[in-house]
Design a protein around this motif. Structure first.
Motif, PDB file in Angstrom:
ATOM      1  N   VAL A  13      -5.086 -66.853  23.844  1.00 35.55           N
ATOM      2  CA  VAL A  13      -6.230 -67.624  24.326  1.00 35.55           C
ATOM      3  C   VAL A  13      -7.488 -66.795  24.069  1.00 35.55           C
ATOM      4  O   VAL A  13      -7.636 -65.701  24.630  1.00 35.55           O
ATOM      5  CB  VAL A  13      -6.098 -67.953  25.827  1.00 35.55           C
ATOM      6  N   ALA A  15     -10.437 -66.418  20.624  1.00 36.14           N
ATOM      7  CA  ALA A  15     -10.523 -65.847  19.264  1.00 36.14           C
ATOM      8  C   ALA A  15     -11.784 -65.001  19.152  1.00 36.14           C
ATOM      9  O   ALA A  15     -12.533 -65.094  18.185  1.00 36.14           O
ATOM     10  CB  ALA A  15     -10.532 -66.955  18.221  1.00 36.14           C
ATOM     11  N   LEU A  17     -13.280 -60.843  19.743  1.00 33.45           N
ATOM     12  CA  LEU A  17     -12.981 -59.622  18.983  1.00 33.45           C
ATOM     13  C   LEU A  17     -11.527 -59.192  19.176  1.00 33.45           C
ATOM     14  O   LEU A  17     -10.822 -58.906  18.216  1.00 33.45           O
ATOM     15  CB  LEU A  17     -13.944 -58.507  19.397  1.00 33.45           C
ATOM     16  N   GLY A  18     -11.078 -59.170  20.441  1.00 33.87           N
ATOM     17  CA  GLY A  18      -9.704 -58.733  20.701  1.00 33.87           C
ATOM     18  C   GLY A  18      -8.681 -59.752  20.229  1.00 33.87           C
ATOM     19  O   GLY A  18      -7.666 -59.392  19.614  1.00 33.87           O
ATOM     20  N   GLY A  19      -8.918 -61.034  20.504  1.00 31.76           N
ATOM     21  CA  GLY A  19      -7.955 -62.085  20.159  1.00 31.76           C
ATOM     22  C   GLY A  19      -7.769 -62.216  18.662  1.00 31.76           C
ATOM     23  O   GLY A  19      -6.634 -62.361  18.173  1.00 31.76           O
ATOM     24  N   GLN A  38     -12.210 -71.735  22.786  1.00 30.51           N
ATOM     25  CA  GLN A  38     -13.061 -72.788  23.360  1.00 30.51           C
ATOM     26  C   GLN A  38     -14.240 -73.189  22.471  1.00 30.51           C
ATOM     27  O   GLN A  38     -14.681 -74.333  22.495  1.00 30.51           O
ATOM     28  CB  GLN A  38     -13.595 -72.353  24.711  1.00 30.51           C
ATOM     29  N   ARG A 111     -22.803 -57.889  15.569  1.00 32.02           N
ATOM     30  CA  ARG A 111     -21.509 -58.257  16.147  1.00 32.02           C
ATOM     31  C   ARG A 111     -20.862 -59.386  15.339  1.00 32.02           C
ATOM     32  O   ARG A 111     -19.655 -59.412  15.133  1.00 32.02           O
ATOM     33  CB  ARG A 111     -21.702 -58.688  17.606  1.00 32.02           C
ATOM     34  N   LYS A 131     -10.719 -75.667  22.062  1.00 32.59           N
ATOM     35  CA  LYS A 131      -9.645 -75.747  23.066  1.00 32.59           C
ATOM     36  C   LYS A 131      -9.963 -74.783  24.198  1.00 32.59           C
ATOM     37  O   LYS A 131      -9.751 -73.566  24.087  1.00 32.59           O
ATOM     38  CB  LYS A 131      -8.298 -75.362  22.435  1.00 32.59           C
ATOM     39  N   ALA A 161      -6.880 -63.316  25.859  1.00 37.77           N
ATOM     40  CA  ALA A 161      -7.937 -62.491  25.240  1.00 37.77           C
ATOM     41  C   ALA A 161      -9.239 -63.252  25.417  1.00 37.77           C
ATOM     42  O   ALA A 161     -10.058 -63.322  24.505  1.00 37.77           O
ATOM     43  CB  ALA A 161      -7.619 -62.249  23.765  1.00 37.77           C
ATOM     44  N   GLY A 163     -11.819 -62.846  27.487  1.00 41.72           N
ATOM     45  CA  GLY A 163     -13.078 -62.199  27.837  1.00 41.72           C
ATOM     46  C   GLY A 163     -13.383 -62.080  29.325  1.00 41.72           C
ATOM     47  O   GLY A 163     -12.530 -62.265  30.202  1.00 41.72           O
ATOM     48  N   ARG A 167     -10.004 -67.234  32.011  1.00 45.05           N
ATOM     49  CA  ARG A 167      -9.275 -68.256  32.774  1.00 45.05           C
ATOM     50  C   ARG A 167      -7.814 -67.817  32.968  1.00 45.05           C
ATOM     51  O   ARG A 167      -7.209 -68.085  33.994  1.00 45.05           O
ATOM     52  CB  ARG A 167      -9.365 -69.584  32.010  1.00 45.05           C
ATOM     53  N   ILE A 295      -5.516 -58.725  27.450  1.00 44.28           N
ATOM     54  CA  ILE A 295      -6.131 -57.612  26.702  1.00 44.28           C
ATOM     55  C   ILE A 295      -7.654 -57.733  26.788  1.00 44.28           C
ATOM     56  O   ILE A 295      -8.192 -58.786  27.124  1.00 44.28           O
ATOM     57  CB  ILE A 295      -5.701 -57.566  25.213  1.00 44.28           C
ATOM     58  N   ALA A 298     -10.803 -59.450  29.388  1.00 43.15           N
ATOM     59  CA  ALA A 298     -10.029 -60.225  30.364  1.00 43.15           C
ATOM     60  C   ALA A 298      -9.302 -59.273  31.308  1.00 43.15           C
ATOM     61  O   ALA A 298      -9.152 -59.540  32.499  1.00 43.15           O
ATOM     62  CB  ALA A 298      -9.022 -61.121  29.647  1.00 43.15           C
ATOM     63  N   PRO A 304     -21.236 -51.191  29.431  1.00 35.69           N
ATOM     64  CA  PRO A 304     -21.197 -50.844  27.998  1.00 35.69           C
ATOM     65  C   PRO A 304     -21.847 -49.499  27.678  1.00 35.69           C
ATOM     66  O   PRO A 304     -22.297 -49.284  26.566  1.00 35.69           O
ATOM     67  CB  PRO A 304     -21.985 -51.999  27.370  1.00 35.69           C
ATOM     68  N   ALA A 311     -13.896 -51.497  21.329  1.00 35.65           N
ATOM     69  CA  ALA A 311     -12.928 -50.478  20.905  1.00 35.65           C
ATOM     70  C   ALA A 311     -11.681 -50.531  21.792  1.00 35.65           C
ATOM     71  O   ALA A 311     -10.546 -50.457  21.301  1.00 35.65           O
ATOM     72  CB  ALA A 311     -13.572 -49.093  20.962  1.00 35.65           C
ATOM     73  N   ALA A 313     -10.587 -53.165  23.407  1.00 35.77           N
ATOM     74  CA  ALA A 313      -9.856 -54.404  23.103  1.00 35.77           C
ATOM     75  C   ALA A 313      -8.991 -54.220  21.853  1.00 35.77           C
ATOM     76  O   ALA A 313      -7.836 -54.665  21.809  1.00 35.77           O
ATOM     77  CB  ALA A 313     -10.849 -55.551  22.912  1.00 35.77           C
TER      78      ALA A 313
HETATM   79  C1  LIG Z   1     -24.916 -55.059  26.087  1.00 31.99           C
HETATM   80  C2  LIG Z   1     -23.539 -54.835  25.521  1.00 31.99           C
HETATM   81  C3  LIG Z   1     -23.369 -53.980  24.428  1.00 31.99           C
HETATM   82  C4  LIG Z   1     -22.095 -53.697  23.929  1.00 31.99           C
HETATM   83  N1  LIG Z   1     -21.964 -52.827  22.877  1.00 31.99           N
HETATM   84  C5  LIG Z   1     -20.741 -52.483  22.444  1.00 31.99           C
HETATM   85  C6  LIG Z   1     -20.573 -51.549  21.363  1.00 31.99           C
HETATM   86  O1  LIG Z   1     -21.564 -51.070  20.785  1.00 31.99           O
HETATM   87  N2  LIG Z   1     -19.301 -51.195  20.985  1.00 31.99           N
HETATM   88  C7  LIG Z   1     -18.186 -51.732  21.596  1.00 31.99           C
HETATM   89  O2  LIG Z   1     -17.048 -51.364  21.252  1.00 31.99           O
HETATM   90  N3  LIG Z   1     -18.322 -52.658  22.608  1.00 31.99           N
HETATM   91  C8  LIG Z   1     -19.551 -53.051  23.043  1.00 31.99           C
HETATM   92  N4  LIG Z   1     -19.687 -53.980  24.029  1.00 31.99           N
HETATM   93  C9  LIG Z   1     -18.485 -54.591  24.635  1.00 31.99           C
HETATM   94  C10 LIG Z   1     -17.844 -55.676  23.766  1.00 31.99           C
HETATM   95  O3  LIG Z   1     -18.792 -56.633  23.308  1.00 31.99           O
HETATM   96  C11 LIG Z   1     -16.746 -56.410  24.563  1.00 31.99           C
HETATM   97  O4  LIG Z   1     -16.032 -55.482  25.322  1.00 31.99           O
HETATM   98  C12 LIG Z   1     -15.787 -57.137  23.599  1.00 31.99           C
HETATM   99  O5  LIG Z   1     -16.442 -58.228  22.985  1.00 31.99           O
HETATM  100  C13 LIG Z   1     -14.548 -57.631  24.348  1.00 31.99           C
HETATM  101  O6  LIG Z   1     -13.722 -58.348  23.447  1.00 31.99           O
HETATM  102  P1  LIG Z   1     -12.771 -59.485  23.998  1.00 31.99           P
HETATM  103  O7  LIG Z   1     -12.005 -60.005  22.833  1.00 31.99           O
HETATM  104  O8  LIG Z   1     -12.047 -59.022  25.194  1.00 31.99           O
HETATM  105  O9  LIG Z   1     -13.763 -60.613  24.530  1.00 31.99           O
HETATM  106  P2  LIG Z   1     -14.757 -61.517  23.691  1.00 31.99           P
HETATM  107  O10 LIG Z   1     -15.094 -60.885  22.379  1.00 31.99           O
HETATM  108  O11 LIG Z   1     -15.850 -61.876  24.631  1.00 31.99           O
HETATM  109  O12 LIG Z   1     -13.898 -62.820  23.346  1.00 31.99           O
HETATM  110  C14 LIG Z   1     -13.439 -63.731  24.327  1.00 31.99           C
HETATM  111  C15 LIG Z   1     -13.204 -65.074  23.630  1.00 31.99           C
HETATM  112  O13 LIG Z   1     -12.507 -65.951  24.508  1.00 31.99           O
HETATM  113  C16 LIG Z   1     -13.097 -67.241  24.442  1.00 31.99           C
HETATM  114  N5  LIG Z   1     -12.796 -67.936  25.702  1.00 31.99           N
HETATM  115  C17 LIG Z   1     -13.305 -67.665  26.939  1.00 31.99           C
HETATM  116  N6  LIG Z   1     -12.774 -68.488  27.852  1.00 31.99           N
HETATM  117  C18 LIG Z   1     -11.910 -69.300  27.190  1.00 31.99           C
HETATM  118  C19 LIG Z   1     -11.053 -70.366  27.598  1.00 31.99           C
HETATM  119  N7  LIG Z   1     -10.968 -70.777  28.885  1.00 31.99           N
HETATM  120  N8  LIG Z   1     -10.282 -71.001  26.671  1.00 31.99           N
HETATM  121  C20 LIG Z   1     -10.342 -70.612  25.347  1.00 31.99           C
HETATM  122  N9  LIG Z   1     -11.141 -69.607  24.911  1.00 31.99           N
HETATM  123  C21 LIG Z   1     -11.908 -68.954  25.831  1.00 31.99           C
HETATM  124  C22 LIG Z   1     -14.575 -66.946  24.225  1.00 31.99           C
HETATM  125  O14 LIG Z   1     -15.262 -68.060  23.690  1.00 31.99           O
HETATM  126  C23 LIG Z   1     -14.515 -65.772  23.248  1.00 31.99           C
HETATM  127  O15 LIG Z   1     -14.456 -66.186  21.913  1.00 31.99           O
HETATM  128  C24 LIG Z   1     -20.953 -54.308  24.521  1.00 31.99           C
HETATM  129  C25 LIG Z   1     -21.119 -55.217  25.570  1.00 31.99           C
HETATM  130  C26 LIG Z   1     -22.397 -55.490  26.076  1.00 31.99           C
HETATM  131  C27 LIG Z   1     -22.547 -56.463  27.221  1.00 31.99           C
END
Ligand SMILES: Cc1cc2nc3c(=O)[nH]c(=O)nc-3n(C[C@H](O)[C@H](O)[C@H](O)COP(=O)(O)OP(=O)(O)OC[C@H]3O[C@@H](n4cnc5c(N)ncnc54)[C@H](O)[C@@H]3O)c2cc1C
Length: 402
Positions: A13, A15, A17-19, A38, A111, A131, A161, A163, A167, A295, A298, A304, A311, A313
């Motif tokens: 769940v 797509a 960075l981590g997913g 989504q 990004r 979705k 994954a 975020g 959910r 992961i 989430a 940050p 990194a 994730a």
């Molecule tokens: C100001 C700031 C600066 C940062 N700088 C850095 C940096 O320089 N280097 C670094 O490593 N990290 C940095 N980060 C952190 C980094 O952006 C996040 O930790 C990273 O994006 C987490 O990846 P993720 O896959 O867990 O979540 P996300 O990349 O947020 O992906 C979550 C995905 O899930 C989807 N989603 C959410 N809810 C649902 C649902 N109910 N159903 C289906 N899909 C859903 C979202 O649309 C999204 O596509 C920074 C963060 C901030 C706030």
């Protein structure tokens, strides 16, 4: 216990960075992966991000390292300066030195460019867009995913994954609002010409007592300049993560900084700045159960201040893949993954919160030298080998493959 053999179906769940990284890693190993996102389609969202060597190793493994290198900028050094007078606090040489020391280099980029590189490694057609997950039920033979549009899907295991406002996490633990950290970031980017010949280092963190400014270039040609100016703010008045930034407010909050920083902030066009609330959760991480695992943000959103969220994730994704490969049962694999991540995540979360990393002379090897491809007991977590494709890509970019 759910066997991972015999064509087990894995649903991811989110797509982001981590997913996308985990989906691509699992697909390369032959797993049947469906990703539900989504957003209605792939979108290049977000501002700048910088990729430390521990993250770059995972891009090498996926063979998309070159894309990041070509899209972004490889800083010569990570320079830390005192905000008031620019005094050098700590300088970490990067480029070839980082490759030799940490096994991969540093890259700063948009990004959206990182996300596009990760998505290019995902099997076409395996992401279903639009979705939005509403509910999950793992008590039957399979895990049932219910989406807000009324549709359903089934899988043997589910990886959340999704975020910061996950959910999947909410279904596991009940609703818990992410915690506002009391910090905000003004973030913006603008063309080099607006700097008016101010000499700018590739990657600099200017340290005030409770405020700081991070700046770097977003592209190889050093044409687009990026900054994030962080400061305490007692309250965040909305549920949204960001709002338009008031450049006058930003300039006055940082008016005790070195003239170069004041110049950088003063040049930001009025409509180019957004103010972001920084959210986190306490480091009692929720990893899931034997059918559902989390992961990235989430599982462990953090401040940050070490730039380590993405990194973490991607490290999670790599360790989870290795745990799945090393076990015949998903439940056992998820437990192994959690066990191998907890100390690392706890330490990075703690140091990120304290915002002390590289404020003065620092040994950064524990962060940047971490190798998710090989760390841990190899009997439980089999090591992963980087591909020849990644090696070729790295050489194409004109660098030795470490
Ligand atoms: C100001 C700031 C600066 C940062 N700088 C850095 C940096 O320089 N280097 C670094 O490593 N990290 C940095 N980060 C952190 C980094 O952006 C996040 O930790 C990273 O994006 C987490 O990846 P993720 O896959 O867990 O979540 P996300 O990349 O947020 O992906 C979550 C995905 O899930 C989807 N989603 C959410 N809810 C649902 C649902 N109910 N159903 C289906 N899909 C859903 C979202 O649309 C999204 O596509 C920074 C963060 C901030 C706030």
């Amino acid at each position: 216990m759910i066997s991972r053999q015999a064509g087990a179906r894995i649903a991811i769940v989110g797509a982001g960075l981590g997913g996308s990284a985990l989906g691509a890693l699992l697909q390369r190993e032959g797993f049947d992966v469906a990703i539900y996102e989504q957003a209605p389609r792939f979108m290049r969202v977000g501002a700048g991000i910088h990729l430390s060597p521990n993250l770059m190793r995972v891009l090498q493994l996926l063979g998309v390292h070159r894309q990041a290198l070509l899209a972004g900028q490889e800083p010569a050094a990570f320079v830390n300066r005192r905000a008031s007078d620019g005094e050098l606090l700590y300088r970490l040489t990067l480029g070839n030195t980082a490759s030799e020391r940490f096994g991969a280099t540093f890259v700063a980029l948009k990004r959206g460019d990182l996300h596009a590189a990760l998505m290019s490694a995902v099997t076409p057609g395996s992401v279903t867009w639009g979705k939005r997950l509403a509910g999950l039920d793992w008590r039957g033979e399979t895990v049932e995913l219910a989406f807000e549009d009324g549709s359903r899907a089934h899988a043997d295991v589910v990886i959340g994954a999704d975020g910061l406002r996950s959910r999947v996490r909410e279904v596991l633990r009940g609703f818990e609002k992410p915690v506002y950290s009391g910090q905000v970031a003004f973030r913006g980017s603008y063309p080099r010409a607006l700097l008016e010949n101010l000499p700018v280092e590739d990657l600099t963190k200017w340290w005030g007592e409770h405020t700081f400014v991070l700046s770097y270039w977003l592209d190889r040609a050093r044409e687009e300049f990026y900054f994030a100016a962080m400061t305490p703010q007692a309250e965040w008045p909305t549920d949204a993560s960001s709002m338009p930034g008031d450049v006058d407010e930003m300039r006055s909050l940082f008016d005790d900084f070195h003239p170069d920083v004041r110049h950088m902030l003063a040049r930001a066009p009025r409509d180019s700045v957004a103010k972001w609330a920084l959210f986190e959760r306490a480091p009692q991480f929720e990893f899931g159960n034997d059918r559902v695992v989390l992961i990235g943000d989430a599982c462990h959103p953090m401040r940050p201040f070490m730039s380590q969220g993405a990194a973490m994730a991607l490290e999670d994704a790599t360790i989870l893949l290795r745990a799945i490969k090393g076990s015949t049962e998903f439940g056992a694999a998820f437990a192994t993954y959690a066990q191998h991540r907890i100390d690392r995540l706890g330490r990075v979360h703690r140091v990120s919160s304290a915002n002390t990393f590289m404020r003065g002379p620092t040994e950064p090897d524990w962060v940047f030298g971490y190798d998710a491809l090989s760390v841990g007991a190899s009997t439980v977590l089999p090591p992963l080998h980087r591909t020849d494709r990644a090696r070729a890509a790295y050489q194409l970019a004109g660098r030795e493959f470490a």
